[in-house]
Design an enzyme around this catalytic site. Structure first.
Site, PDB file in Angstrom:
ATOM      1  N   LYS A 202       0.862  -1.189   0.000  1.00  0.00           N
ATOM      2  CA  LYS A 202       0.000   0.000   0.000  1.00  0.00           C
ATOM      3  C   LYS A 202       0.895   1.234   0.000  1.00  0.00           C
ATOM      4  O   LYS A 202       1.638   1.487   0.950  1.00  0.00           O
ATOM      5  CB  LYS A 202      -0.914  -0.009   1.226  1.00  0.00           C
ATOM      6  CG  LYS A 202      -1.818   1.220   1.270  1.00  0.00           C
ATOM      7  CD  LYS A 202      -2.879   1.106   2.335  1.00  0.00           C
ATOM      8  CE  LYS A 202      -3.751   2.343   2.375  1.00  0.00           C
ATOM      9  NZ  LYS A 202      -4.830   2.234   3.364  1.00  0.00           N
ATOM     10  N   ARG A 212     -11.032   9.749   0.341  1.00  0.00           N
ATOM     11  CA  ARG A 212     -11.047  10.480   1.616  1.00  0.00           C
ATOM     12  C   ARG A 212     -12.267  11.402   1.681  1.00  0.00           C
ATOM     13  O   ARG A 212     -12.834  11.598   2.759  1.00  0.00           O
ATOM     14  CB  ARG A 212      -9.731  11.217   1.833  1.00  0.00           C
ATOM     15  CG  ARG A 212      -8.617  10.205   2.106  1.00  0.00           C
ATOM     16  CD  ARG A 212      -7.251  10.798   2.367  1.00  0.00           C
ATOM     17  NE  ARG A 212      -6.264   9.720   2.355  1.00  0.00           N
ATOM     18  CZ  ARG A 212      -4.988   9.855   2.058  1.00  0.00           C
ATOM     19  NH1 ARG A 212      -4.506  11.045   1.760  1.00  0.00           N
ATOM     20  NH2 ARG A 212      -4.171   8.809   2.067  1.00  0.00           N
ATOM     21  N   LYS A 225       0.871  10.333   5.012  1.00  0.00           N
ATOM     22  CA  LYS A 225       0.963   8.981   5.564  1.00  0.00           C
ATOM     23  C   LYS A 225       2.293   8.310   5.217  1.00  0.00           C
ATOM     24  O   LYS A 225       2.418   7.094   5.260  1.00  0.00           O
ATOM     25  CB  LYS A 225      -0.230   8.157   5.067  1.00  0.00           C
ATOM     26  CG  LYS A 225      -1.586   8.759   5.469  1.00  0.00           C
ATOM     27  CD  LYS A 225      -2.747   7.794   5.241  1.00  0.00           C
ATOM     28  CE  LYS A 225      -4.056   8.411   5.746  1.00  0.00           C
ATOM     29  NZ  LYS A 225      -5.192   7.473   5.686  1.00  0.00           N
ATOM     30  N   LYS A 256      -1.863  -1.641  -3.961  1.00  0.00           N
ATOM     31  CA  LYS A 256      -2.745  -0.477  -3.990  1.00  0.00           C
ATOM     32  C   LYS A 256      -1.922   0.810  -4.007  1.00  0.00           C
ATOM     33  O   LYS A 256      -1.016   0.930  -3.193  1.00  0.00           O
ATOM     34  CB  LYS A 256      -3.613  -0.525  -2.726  1.00  0.00           C
ATOM     35  CG  LYS A 256      -4.552   0.637  -2.574  1.00  0.00           C
ATOM     36  CD  LYS A 256      -5.321   0.503  -1.293  1.00  0.00           C
ATOM     37  CE  LYS A 256      -5.944   1.833  -0.969  1.00  0.00           C
ATOM     38  NZ  LYS A 256      -6.295   1.971   0.406  1.00  0.00           N
ATOM     39  N   SER A 282      -9.810   5.208  -5.859  1.00  0.00           N
ATOM     40  CA  SER A 282     -10.757   6.272  -6.217  1.00  0.00           C
ATOM     41  C   SER A 282     -10.185   7.253  -7.240  1.00  0.00           C
ATOM     42  O   SER A 282     -10.902   7.709  -8.133  1.00  0.00           O
ATOM     43  CB  SER A 282     -11.179   7.007  -4.955  1.00  0.00           C
ATOM     44  OG  SER A 282     -10.036   7.527  -4.289  1.00  0.00           O
ATOM     45  N   TYR A 321     -14.542   0.288  -8.198  1.00  0.00           N
ATOM     46  CA  TYR A 321     -15.831   0.961  -8.045  1.00  0.00           C
ATOM     47  C   TYR A 321     -16.712   0.742  -9.278  1.00  0.00           C
ATOM     48  O   TYR A 321     -17.896   1.050  -9.247  1.00  0.00           O
ATOM     49  CB  TYR A 321     -15.604   2.457  -7.782  1.00  0.00           C
ATOM     50  CG  TYR A 321     -14.771   2.680  -6.526  1.00  0.00           C
ATOM     51  CD1 TYR A 321     -15.330   2.528  -5.267  1.00  0.00           C
ATOM     52  CD2 TYR A 321     -13.406   2.977  -6.609  1.00  0.00           C
ATOM     53  CE1 TYR A 321     -14.569   2.689  -4.120  1.00  0.00           C
ATOM     54  CE2 TYR A 321     -12.634   3.137  -5.471  1.00  0.00           C
ATOM     55  CZ  TYR A 321     -13.217   2.987  -4.233  1.00  0.00           C
ATOM     56  OH  TYR A 321     -12.453   3.132  -3.101  1.00  0.00           O
TER      57      TYR A 321
HETATM   58  N1  FVT Z   1      -8.462   1.366   2.553  1.00  0.00           N
HETATM   59  C1  FVT Z   1      -9.246   1.615   1.400  1.00  0.00           C
HETATM   60  C2  FVT Z   1      -8.778   2.829   0.711  1.00  0.00           C
HETATM   61  O1  FVT Z   1      -7.967   3.571   1.246  1.00  0.00           O
HETATM   62  C3  FVT Z   1      -9.285   3.082  -0.677  1.00  0.00           C
HETATM   63  C4  FVT Z   1      -8.556   4.175  -1.346  1.00  0.00           C
HETATM   64  C5  FVT Z   1      -9.213   4.671  -2.609  1.00  0.00           C
HETATM   65  O2  FVT Z   1     -10.114   4.073  -3.209  1.00  0.00           O
HETATM   66  O3  FVT Z   1      -8.764   5.726  -3.033  1.00  0.00           O
END
Ligand code: FVT
Length: 335
Positions: A202, A212, A225, A256, A282, A321
């Site tokens: 991550k 967020r 982070k 991710k 996202s 998504y």
């Molecule tokens: N722990 C899940 C996420 O941080 C998703 C981040 C994203 O979709 O931008």
């Protein structure tokens, strides 16, 4: 092994590309509904659907609506959904106690979905950011994100999610030692069948912005982070994290974001041999939607191409998504 082609004109590789059916026949990779995990945002209330501005087409849903959505996903043979809470600001505290409240949003949603749609898998994140007034994934003292103190809260959170009926836990916090601690706690409390999909690779990424907004964490976050998420410059480190998480008891691992880290998808899948998932985050979703809204790309083709890339890289599945829409499309007859 790659078979060497004969010289032209004995070899004419375009023969295998000349028709749609031929291209399908020789396709090396396919995308099916079984490859998809659908992330859903949960909010308080009844019969609520709140559109998220930075993610056109995605809404936060109240639990009753999430049950309907889960049923739709199950009917389309999407194996699992991932639930993320939009925790009311009043419940965000420095000790993150809402994370392990048996009646927090995702625990209530999990029970409701399990009761009504028993055949879909439910994944819940284990991390403190949706519950933290500091916006970080761990407890914060004097501006420092604390590792070992955070583990005790994550353990309680994991157990509360297992108790609610979660099938997969996704430690997404990037604290050291969390997978081992959670796995041990699950064993001790007879939740040995709960799977762990570790957010192993991550990265500290700019592509999480719209998420967020969706969970209402953007205002709270102080600083970044980078002291716990991975440096985008690194590749071997992600491998070490994935190996470590598997050694600590993870069943599956994740990379991710997805597309900017396709090299990692391939390396982690190949070098660990463990089921590897990409989280198309996202920001990746928003980029496709924004470009499509401007008429700059063909939306449907871009979505499919991006998802297929993860399969080509060796991923067992993708958190996206676009999952519901794509599952609908895949269910349509070809001819
Ligand atoms: N722990 C899940 C996420 O941080 C998703 C981040 C994203 O979709 O931008």
């Amino acid at each position: 092994m790659i078979t060497p082609a004969a010289h032209f004109p004995m070899s004419r590789p375009r023969r295998l590309r000349q028709t749609e059916w031929m291209r399908r026949l020789v396709s090396e990779n396919t995308l099916t509904a079984a490859d998809l995990i659908w992330p859903i945002f949960i909010c308080d209330g009844q019969d609520v659907e709140e559109p998220i501005e930075s993610m056109p087409g995605v809404s936060r849903m109240s639990i009753d609506r999430a049950v309907i959505a889960a049923n739709e996903a199950a009917n389309l043979e999407i194996p699992a959904i991932a639930l993320f809470p939009n925790t009311p600001d009043a419940l965000k505290t420095p000790d993150c106690a809402e994370a392990f409240n048996p009646d927090n949003l995702v625990n209530r949603a999990t029970r409701a979905i399990k009761q009504n749609v028993p055949d879909i898998g439910i994944m819940l994140d284990v991390a403190l950011d949706p519950y933290n007034s500091d916006g970080h994934d761990g407890l914060v003292r004097d501006g420092v994100v604390l590792n070992d103190e955070t583990l005790f809260v994550l353990e309680k959170q994991a157990l509360s999610h297992a108790e609610a009926g979660a099938d997969i836990l996704g430690p997404s916090d990037m604290m050291d030692g969390r997978v081992g601690m959670i796995r041990q706690a699950l064993e001790q409390h007879e939740y040995q069948n709960v799977a762990i999909m570790a957010y192993s690779a991550k990265y500290a990424s700019a592509f999480y912005g719209p998420f967020r907004d969706a969970v209402g964490a953007s205002g709270a976050l102080k600083g970044d982070k980078a002291t716990y998420q991975l440096n985008p410059a690194n590749s071997d480190e992600a491998l070490r994290m994935a190996m470590r998480d598997i050694a600590e008891g993870a069943d599956m691992v994740m990379v991710k974001p997805g597309m900017p880290y396709l090299d990692l998808c391939q390396r982690v899948a190949n070098e660990t041999g463990a089921p590897t998932y990409a989280y198309q985050v996202s920001g990746e979703y928003a980029m496709i939607e924004a470009a499509a809204q401007n008429g700059w790309i063909d939306r449907d083709k871009a979505i499919m191409e991006a998802l297929l890339a993860f399969k080509r890289a060796g991923c067992s599945g993708i958190l996206t998504y676009h999952a519901l829409e794509i599952a609908k499309k895949l269910a349509e007859p070809i001819l």
